[in-house]
Scaffold this motif. Structure first.
Motif, PDB file in Angstrom:
ATOM      1  N   LEU A  86      32.603  40.242  51.584  1.00 43.69           N
ATOM      2  CA  LEU A  86      34.156  40.275  51.302  1.00 43.69           C
ATOM      3  C   LEU A  86      34.211  39.835  49.911  1.00 43.69           C
ATOM      4  CD1 LEU A  86      36.581  39.992  52.461  1.00 43.69           C
ATOM      5  CD2 LEU A  86      36.814  38.724  53.631  1.00 43.69           C
ATOM      6  N   GLY A  87      33.191  37.878  49.754  1.00 44.89           N
ATOM      7  CA  GLY A  87      33.242  37.883  48.692  1.00 44.89           C
ATOM      8  C   GLY A  87      32.639  38.401  47.994  1.00 44.89           C
ATOM      9  N   TRP A  88      31.406  39.642  48.210  1.00 46.42           N
ATOM     10  CA  TRP A  88      31.046  40.352  46.962  1.00 46.42           C
ATOM     11  C   TRP A  88      32.160  40.976  46.056  1.00 46.42           C
ATOM     12  CZ3 TRP A  88      29.204  45.273  46.568  1.00 46.42           C
ATOM     13  CH2 TRP A  88      29.048  45.450  45.201  1.00 46.42           C
ATOM     14  N   ILE A  89      32.847  42.308  47.298  1.00 43.88           N
ATOM     15  CA  ILE A  89      33.677  42.998  47.532  1.00 43.88           C
ATOM     16  C   ILE A  89      34.920  42.837  46.779  1.00 43.88           C
ATOM     17  CG2 ILE A  89      32.473  44.382  48.729  1.00 43.88           C
ATOM     18  CD1 ILE A  89      34.464  44.263  50.462  1.00 43.88           C
ATOM     19  N   LEU A  90      35.295  41.687  46.934  1.00 47.11           N
ATOM     20  CA  LEU A  90      36.542  40.738  45.936  1.00 47.11           C
ATOM     21  C   LEU A  90      36.271  40.767  44.663  1.00 47.11           C
ATOM     22  CD1 LEU A  90      38.529  39.445  48.964  1.00 47.11           C
ATOM     23  CD2 LEU A  90      39.017  41.079  47.978  1.00 47.11           C
ATOM     24  N   GLY A  91      35.068  40.073  44.696  1.00 45.16           N
ATOM     25  CA  GLY A  91      34.580  39.502  43.372  1.00 45.16           C
ATOM     26  C   GLY A  91      34.464  40.510  42.060  1.00 45.16           C
ATOM     27  N   LYS A  92      33.272  41.472  43.004  1.00 37.50           N
ATOM     28  CA  LYS A  92      32.814  42.599  41.764  1.00 37.50           C
ATOM     29  C   LYS A  92      34.587  43.732  41.972  1.00 37.50           C
ATOM     30  CE  LYS A  92      28.484  41.230  41.850  1.00 37.50           C
ATOM     31  NZ  LYS A  92      28.792  41.364  40.503  1.00 37.50           N
ATOM     32  N   GLY A  93      35.416  43.890  42.070  1.00 32.92           N
ATOM     33  CA  GLY A  93      36.809  44.411  41.702  1.00 32.92           C
ATOM     34  C   GLY A  93      36.362  46.057  42.732  1.00 32.92           C
ATOM     35  N   ASN A  94      36.003  45.528  43.830  1.00 31.32           N
ATOM     36  CA  ASN A  94      35.858  46.698  44.595  1.00 31.32           C
ATOM     37  C   ASN A  94      37.065  46.988  45.388  1.00 31.32           C
ATOM     38  OD1 ASN A  94      33.214  47.508  44.023  1.00 31.32           O
ATOM     39  ND2 ASN A  94      32.065  46.283  45.203  1.00 31.32           N
ATOM     40  N   VAL A  95      37.760  46.974  45.986  1.00 34.64           N
ATOM     41  CA  VAL A  95      38.665  46.328  46.706  1.00 34.64           C
ATOM     42  C   VAL A  95      39.734  44.810  46.165  1.00 34.64           C
ATOM     43  CG1 VAL A  95      39.552  45.736  48.821  1.00 34.64           C
ATOM     44  CG2 VAL A  95      37.899  46.887  48.340  1.00 34.64           C
ATOM     45  N   SER A  96      40.958  45.171  45.262  1.00 33.08           N
ATOM     46  CA  SER A  96      41.423  43.991  45.229  1.00 33.08           C
ATOM     47  C   SER A  96      42.327  43.622  46.379  1.00 33.08           C
ATOM     48  CB  SER A  96      42.634  44.854  44.132  1.00 33.08           C
ATOM     49  OG  SER A  96      43.215  45.566  44.163  1.00 33.08           O
ATOM     50  N   GLU A 147      22.971  36.267  45.633  1.00 33.19           N
ATOM     51  CA  GLU A 147      20.932  35.865  44.860  1.00 33.19           C
ATOM     52  C   GLU A 147      20.619  34.918  44.708  1.00 33.19           C
ATOM     53  OE1 GLU A 147      23.153  36.736  40.951  1.00 33.19           O
ATOM     54  OE2 GLU A 147      23.859  38.921  40.810  1.00 33.19           O
ATOM     55  N   GLY A 148      20.752  34.234  46.069  1.00 31.16           N
ATOM     56  CA  GLY A 148      20.324  33.358  46.663  1.00 31.16           C
ATOM     57  C   GLY A 148      21.244  32.200  45.845  1.00 31.16           C
ATOM     58  N   LYS A 149      21.886  32.101  45.568  1.00 31.84           N
ATOM     59  CA  LYS A 149      22.754  30.629  45.444  1.00 31.84           C
ATOM     60  C   LYS A 149      24.299  30.594  45.736  1.00 31.84           C
ATOM     61  CE  LYS A 149      24.025  33.120  41.170  1.00 31.84           C
ATOM     62  NZ  LYS A 149      23.939  32.899  39.839  1.00 31.84           N
ATOM     63  N   THR A 150      24.994  29.473  46.344  1.00 30.48           N
ATOM     64  CA  THR A 150      26.358  29.845  46.410  1.00 30.48           C
ATOM     65  C   THR A 150      26.991  30.833  46.040  1.00 30.48           C
ATOM     66  OG1 THR A 150      26.007  27.432  47.194  1.00 30.48           O
ATOM     67  CG2 THR A 150      28.383  28.483  47.111  1.00 30.48           C
ATOM     68  N   MET A 151      28.183  31.186  46.274  1.00 35.40           N
ATOM     69  CA  MET A 151      28.404  32.547  45.681  1.00 35.40           C
ATOM     70  C   MET A 151      30.133  32.129  45.959  1.00 35.40           C
ATOM     71  SD  MET A 151      30.287  36.566  47.532  1.00 35.40           S
ATOM     72  CE  MET A 151      28.079  37.039  47.195  1.00 35.40           C
ATOM     73  N   PHE A 152      30.689  32.357  44.305  1.00 39.78           N
ATOM     74  CA  PHE A 152      32.032  32.022  44.467  1.00 39.78           C
ATOM     75  C   PHE A 152      32.144  32.945  43.213  1.00 39.78           C
ATOM     76  CE2 PHE A 152      34.955  29.931  41.246  1.00 39.78           C
ATOM     77  CZ  PHE A 152      36.181  29.270  42.173  1.00 39.78           C
ATOM     78  N   TYR A 153      34.037  33.586  43.168  1.00 35.25           N
ATOM     79  CA  TYR A 153      34.093  34.033  42.388  1.00 35.25           C
ATOM     80  C   TYR A 153      34.937  33.827  41.014  1.00 35.25           C
ATOM     81  CZ  TYR A 153      30.958  38.382  42.342  1.00 35.25           C
ATOM     82  OH  TYR A 153      29.729  38.423  42.663  1.00 35.25           O
ATOM     83  N   SER A 154      35.856  33.484  40.337  1.00 39.61           N
ATOM     84  CA  SER A 154      37.172  33.016  40.275  1.00 39.61           C
ATOM     85  C   SER A 154      38.338  33.726  40.522  1.00 39.61           C
ATOM     86  CB  SER A 154      37.692  32.844  38.257  1.00 39.61           C
ATOM     87  OG  SER A 154      36.946  33.986  37.656  1.00 39.61           O
ATOM     88  N   ASN A 155      37.947  35.313  40.747  1.00 37.21           N
ATOM     89  CA  ASN A 155      38.897  36.352  40.781  1.00 37.21           C
ATOM     90  C   ASN A 155      39.184  36.728  42.027  1.00 37.21           C
ATOM     91  OD1 ASN A 155      36.566  37.557  40.921  1.00 37.21           O
ATOM     92  ND2 ASN A 155      37.521  39.495  40.214  1.00 37.21           N
TER      93      ASN A 155
END
Length: 330
Positions: A86-96, A147-155
């Motif tokens: 969920l964090g990845w698809i929202l952060g990469k903009g694949n799903v808004s 990527e082996g670290k804590t995931m966080f996206y500002s968007n």
């Protein structure tokens, strides 16, 4: 007269057996309230329920599989993978749109449940081994996404935080979601034919086959429900912390499994049940919160949890002819 006295004593013993966990909840709340009066503030009690929501939701998912006599050791990895996706698809903009993202990753969580059941039910690999192996694969995908670290996206959309940090009036959204999930699963397990079949398969799968219940199908459904619920627990956990850590699910998995097992000592001793898992999760949260509130060392929490688990399970094992419910480990 002696027979009547014995009957009353037996009923009292049965009541203690059925409500031991609830009694423990009340006693510990009173104890910590005496030790630290601020413990009984409404805000702190709601925080306890919010903490119980994460452990309890995952425990509820795990208990569904335990009810059919199997074991899923991948619940923590499934929670982490769902949150990471969920964090990845929202952060990469694949799903808004947040809701669409949640639905998509829950579908993928259901797919993991199908894979679990393919190996653990259809092929015949012992479920605890199959789910443990699949959890390692899931961990690999989590590391790939984070990527082996804590995931966080500002968007990330505001809704990402609202689920775990929002309030409706004075009540945390997390606590409300937990209550809703518990009520839905209680209705499923206690009021529907599917729930009756799930419990029947765990009690006696041979009899189920004789009366025409498709045991394989029921077990597959149980694994799918487990993955869905545990996946949502991962979404809740990541929302509460506003990030996705590689240890997100594993950090609460053992408490969740213990809650499911401990829950089998409540209300219907010897049977996994939704009510018991909820009360056990709240007990775990009370202990954690109370020990922190009273500034006791962290290791005290493990000692207290272990003592309560041994007392509850040991008492049922000694007083109930059928013993405790079992799961297939090989």
């Amino acid at each position: 007269m002696a027979g009547r006295t014995k009957s009353i004593s037996t009923k009292k013993g049965e009541a203690v057996t059925k409500y031991f966990l609830l009694i423990a909840d009340v006693v510990l709340i009173a104890f910590f309230g005496i030790m630290r009066p601020g413990f009984l503030q409404v805000g702190n009690l709601l925080d306890i329920l919010s903490t119980a929501a994460l452990v309890g939701t995952m425990g509820l998912g795990a208990s569904i599989v335990m009810t059919v006599g199997e074991m899923n050791f991948g619940v923590g990895a499934e929670a982490t993978l769902t949150a990471a996706m969920l964090g990845w698809i929202l952060g990469k903009g694949n799903v808004s749109v947040y809701i669409i993202g949640v639905l998509l990753v829950l579908l993928m969580a259901a797919l993991v449940g199908v894979i679990d059941s393919c190996f653990g039910v259809i092929i015949g690999v012992p479920a605890f081994i199959a789910t443990l192996a699949i959890s390692k694969i899931n961990d690999g995908f989590v590391n790939l996404l984070t990527e082996g670290k804590t995931m966080f996206y500002s968007n990330w959309p505001p809704a990402f935080k609202w689920l775990g940090q929002g309030y409706i009036g004075p009540i945390p959204v997390l606590a409300l979601i937990f209550v809703i999930i518990a009520l839905l699963l209680w209705f499923l397990m206690d009021k529907t034919r599917l729930g009756a079949h799930i419990q029947a398969v765990g009690n006696n799968k041979n009899c189920c086959k004789q009366v025409g219940i498709n045991v394989t199908k029921i077990k597959i459904i149980a694994f799918i429900i487990c993955s869905l619920v545990c996946g949502f627990a991962g979404i809740m956990a990541s929302s509460k912390t506003s990030n996705v850590m590689n240890t997100l699910g594993s950090g609460i998995m053992m408490d969740a499994m213990a809650s499911a097992m401990l829950g089998a000592t409540f209300l219907r001793p010897g049977r996994y049940n939704v009510q018991g898992t909820v009360v056990a999760a709240v007990l775990t949260a009370i202990i954690s919160n109370g020990i922190t509130f009273c500034a006791y060392p962290d290791y005290v929490q493990n000692i207290v949890n272990g003592i309560i688990l041994l007392l509850a399970v040991g008492y049922i094992a000694m007083t109930r002819k059928e013993g405790l419910p079992s799961v297939k480990m090989g």
